[in-house]
Design a protein around this motif. Sequence first.
Motif, mmCIF file in Angstrom:
data_model
loop_
_atom_site.group_PDB
_atom_site.id
_atom_site.type_symbol
_atom_site.label_atom_id
_atom_site.label_comp_id
_atom_site.label_asym_id
_atom_site.label_seq_id
_atom_site.Cartn_x
_atom_site.Cartn_y
_atom_site.Cartn_z
ATOM 1 N N PRO A 53 0.824 -1.208 0.000
ATOM 2 C CA PRO A 53 0.000 0.000 0.000
ATOM 3 C C PRO A 53 0.859 1.259 0.000
ATOM 4 O O PRO A 53 1.778 1.393 0.814
ATOM 5 C CB PRO A 53 -0.807 -0.123 1.287
ATOM 6 C CG PRO A 53 0.082 -0.917 2.201
ATOM 7 C CD PRO A 53 0.806 -1.898 1.313
ATOM 8 N N CYS A 54 0.549 2.143 -0.902
ATOM 9 C CA CYS A 54 1.305 3.380 -1.018
ATOM 10 C C CYS A 54 0.410 4.467 -1.603
ATOM 11 O O CYS A 54 -0.686 4.187 -2.087
ATOM 12 C CB CYS A 54 2.555 3.187 -1.886
ATOM 13 S SG CYS A 54 2.193 2.660 -3.579
ATOM 14 N N THR A 55 0.887 5.693 -1.545
ATOM 15 C CA THR A 55 0.135 6.828 -2.073
ATOM 16 C C THR A 55 1.016 7.595 -3.043
ATOM 17 O O THR A 55 2.155 7.947 -2.712
ATOM 18 C CB THR A 55 -0.316 7.756 -0.932
ATOM 19 O OG1 THR A 55 -1.116 7.000 -0.005
ATOM 20 C CG2 THR A 55 -1.134 8.921 -1.475
ATOM 21 N N LEU A 56 0.502 7.848 -4.236
ATOM 22 C CA LEU A 56 1.255 8.554 -5.273
ATOM 23 C C LEU A 56 0.675 9.953 -5.474
ATOM 24 O O LEU A 56 -0.546 10.118 -5.562
ATOM 25 C CB LEU A 56 1.221 7.762 -6.578
ATOM 26 C CG LEU A 56 2.035 8.337 -7.744
ATOM 27 C CD1 LEU A 56 2.631 7.199 -8.579
ATOM 28 C CD2 LEU A 56 1.165 9.212 -8.648
ATOM 29 N N ARG A 57 1.553 10.924 -5.547
ATOM 30 C CA ARG A 57 1.141 12.315 -5.802
ATOM 31 C C ARG A 57 1.946 12.888 -6.964
ATOM 32 O O ARG A 57 3.130 12.583 -7.107
ATOM 33 C CB ARG A 57 1.357 13.192 -4.568
ATOM 34 C CG ARG A 57 0.614 12.755 -3.324
ATOM 35 C CD ARG A 57 0.939 13.688 -2.158
ATOM 36 N NE ARG A 57 0.241 13.327 -0.928
ATOM 37 C CZ ARG A 57 0.696 12.442 -0.055
ATOM 38 N NH1 ARG A 57 1.865 11.850 -0.272
ATOM 39 N NH2 ARG A 57 0.004 12.166 1.039
ATOM 40 N N GLU A 58 1.295 13.696 -7.778
ATOM 41 C CA GLU A 58 1.982 14.462 -8.810
ATOM 42 C C GLU A 58 2.203 15.869 -8.278
ATOM 43 O O GLU A 58 1.272 16.504 -7.777
ATOM 44 C CB GLU A 58 1.166 14.489 -10.101
ATOM 45 C CG GLU A 58 1.054 13.132 -10.770
ATOM 46 C CD GLU A 58 0.529 13.244 -12.191
ATOM 47 O OE1 GLU A 58 0.449 14.382 -12.712
ATOM 48 O OE2 GLU A 58 0.218 12.195 -12.788
ATOM 49 N N ILE A 59 3.434 16.335 -8.382
ATOM 50 C CA ILE A 59 3.781 17.642 -7.824
ATOM 51 C C ILE A 59 4.288 18.532 -8.960
ATOM 52 O O ILE A 59 5.263 18.200 -9.645
ATOM 53 C CB ILE A 59 4.859 17.497 -6.732
ATOM 54 C CG1 ILE A 59 4.337 16.564 -5.615
ATOM 55 C CG2 ILE A 59 5.253 18.845 -6.177
ATOM 56 C CD1 ILE A 59 5.381 16.201 -4.603
ATOM 57 N N TYR A 81 7.124 16.367 -10.659
ATOM 58 C CA TYR A 81 7.642 15.286 -9.819
ATOM 59 C C TYR A 81 6.530 14.269 -9.573
ATOM 60 O O TYR A 81 5.344 14.628 -9.475
ATOM 61 C CB TYR A 81 8.103 15.809 -8.459
ATOM 62 C CG TYR A 81 9.343 16.671 -8.478
ATOM 63 C CD1 TYR A 81 10.619 16.098 -8.499
ATOM 64 C CD2 TYR A 81 9.245 18.056 -8.443
ATOM 65 C CE1 TYR A 81 11.760 16.887 -8.499
ATOM 66 C CE2 TYR A 81 10.371 18.850 -8.440
ATOM 67 C CZ TYR A 81 11.627 18.263 -8.471
ATOM 68 O OH TYR A 81 12.752 19.059 -8.466
ATOM 69 N N LEU A 82 6.932 13.016 -9.428
ATOM 70 C CA LEU A 82 6.057 11.992 -8.866
ATOM 71 C C LEU A 82 6.640 11.619 -7.512
ATOM 72 O O LEU A 82 7.832 11.324 -7.409
ATOM 73 C CB LEU A 82 6.011 10.740 -9.756
ATOM 74 C CG LEU A 82 5.390 10.876 -11.144
ATOM 75 C CD1 LEU A 82 5.460 9.544 -11.873
ATOM 76 C CD2 LEU A 82 3.945 11.358 -11.056
ATOM 77 N N GLN A 83 5.804 11.630 -6.501
ATOM 78 C CA GLN A 83 6.274 11.267 -5.172
ATOM 79 C C GLN A 83 5.371 10.150 -4.643
ATOM 80 O O GLN A 83 4.154 10.286 -4.563
ATOM 81 C CB GLN A 83 6.243 12.467 -4.229
ATOM 82 C CG GLN A 83 7.022 12.235 -2.953
ATOM 83 C CD GLN A 83 7.253 13.531 -2.191
ATOM 84 O OE1 GLN A 83 6.290 14.161 -1.736
ATOM 85 N NE2 GLN A 83 8.502 13.941 -2.027
ATOM 86 N N VAL A 84 6.018 9.021 -4.278
ATOM 87 C CA VAL A 84 5.271 7.850 -3.817
ATOM 88 C C VAL A 84 5.707 7.546 -2.389
ATOM 89 O O VAL A 84 6.885 7.316 -2.122
ATOM 90 C CB VAL A 84 5.537 6.619 -4.710
ATOM 91 C CG1 VAL A 84 4.489 5.538 -4.432
ATOM 92 C CG2 VAL A 84 5.531 6.995 -6.183
ATOM 93 N N THR A 85 4.758 7.547 -1.464
ATOM 94 C CA THR A 85 5.053 7.295 -0.060
ATOM 95 C C THR A 85 4.414 5.981 0.372
ATOM 96 O O THR A 85 3.270 5.679 0.014
ATOM 97 C CB THR A 85 4.527 8.429 0.826
ATOM 98 O OG1 THR A 85 3.114 8.612 0.583
ATOM 99 C CG2 THR A 85 5.233 9.730 0.521
ATOM 100 N N SER A 86 5.166 5.202 1.144
ATOM 101 C CA SER A 86 4.626 3.963 1.686
ATOM 102 C C SER A 86 3.612 4.287 2.773
ATOM 103 O O SER A 86 3.806 5.202 3.575
ATOM 104 C CB SER A 86 5.754 3.103 2.257
ATOM 105 O OG SER A 86 5.233 2.001 2.973
#
Length: 239
Positions: A53-59, A81-86
């Motif tokens: 499970p993770c969350t992806l954001r476009e910045i 940027y793409l930032q993916v957090t666990s």
Amino acid sequence: MRILVADCSAQYTGRLNASLPRATRVILIKADQSCLIFSELGNYKPLNWMLSPCTLREIVPGSSRYAAVAESLGYEDVPKYLQVTSDKTNDLLTIALWEIHSDTAYDLGEDPGIDKDGVEAHLQKYLAEQINRAGVGMRLVRREYPTAIGPVDIMAVDGDGTHVAIEIKRHGGIGGVEQLTRYCELLNRDPLLAPVRGIFAAQTITPQARTLAEDRGFECLLLDYDDMKGTESDELMLF
């Protein structure tokens, strides 16, 4: 499924730290937001990834997070940027997208899964139908013979009337011998079955596993899957 071909760099922080210098790569984003980065050459595994499970954001420039991300990486004028957090740890994957050559989304629908040929279930089926491969006069009792610690792959009776527990693996290692040992120890406590001997059957058996099996009084049986498959039985099987 989203597939990007982009001029990018990446930085992973958390349980380990790793960075990818700027280059053209393939970025695969799954429906569960898992993100994997591939190069054209080399290993089939991704160079870096973040699994669900993770969350992806476009910045993008102008957003509240853009300045902080750009400063942490030391880059200027990155379009996105793409930032993916666990969702379970502090692991963070940040991808700088300098230039996107292709950005395509596909709806793959429900995946029925892989249909493998030659797995243990197939070996079990064919050996049950061709039980004579385990010995002259061998008779099948049933497949998946139940015990308190799990089912024995095949229970049979040999020409002398002795019960035989058969453990089947594709590639036989020490773990499989230990499993057969536990089954035989348990089955031999039943006066209606004892004595129960064991056969360790596999397409390949490591030398260490063979030595251990024979030391414990088990017979080792090599299974030729192609040969077994070519002689399928027409008999109706109850189990």
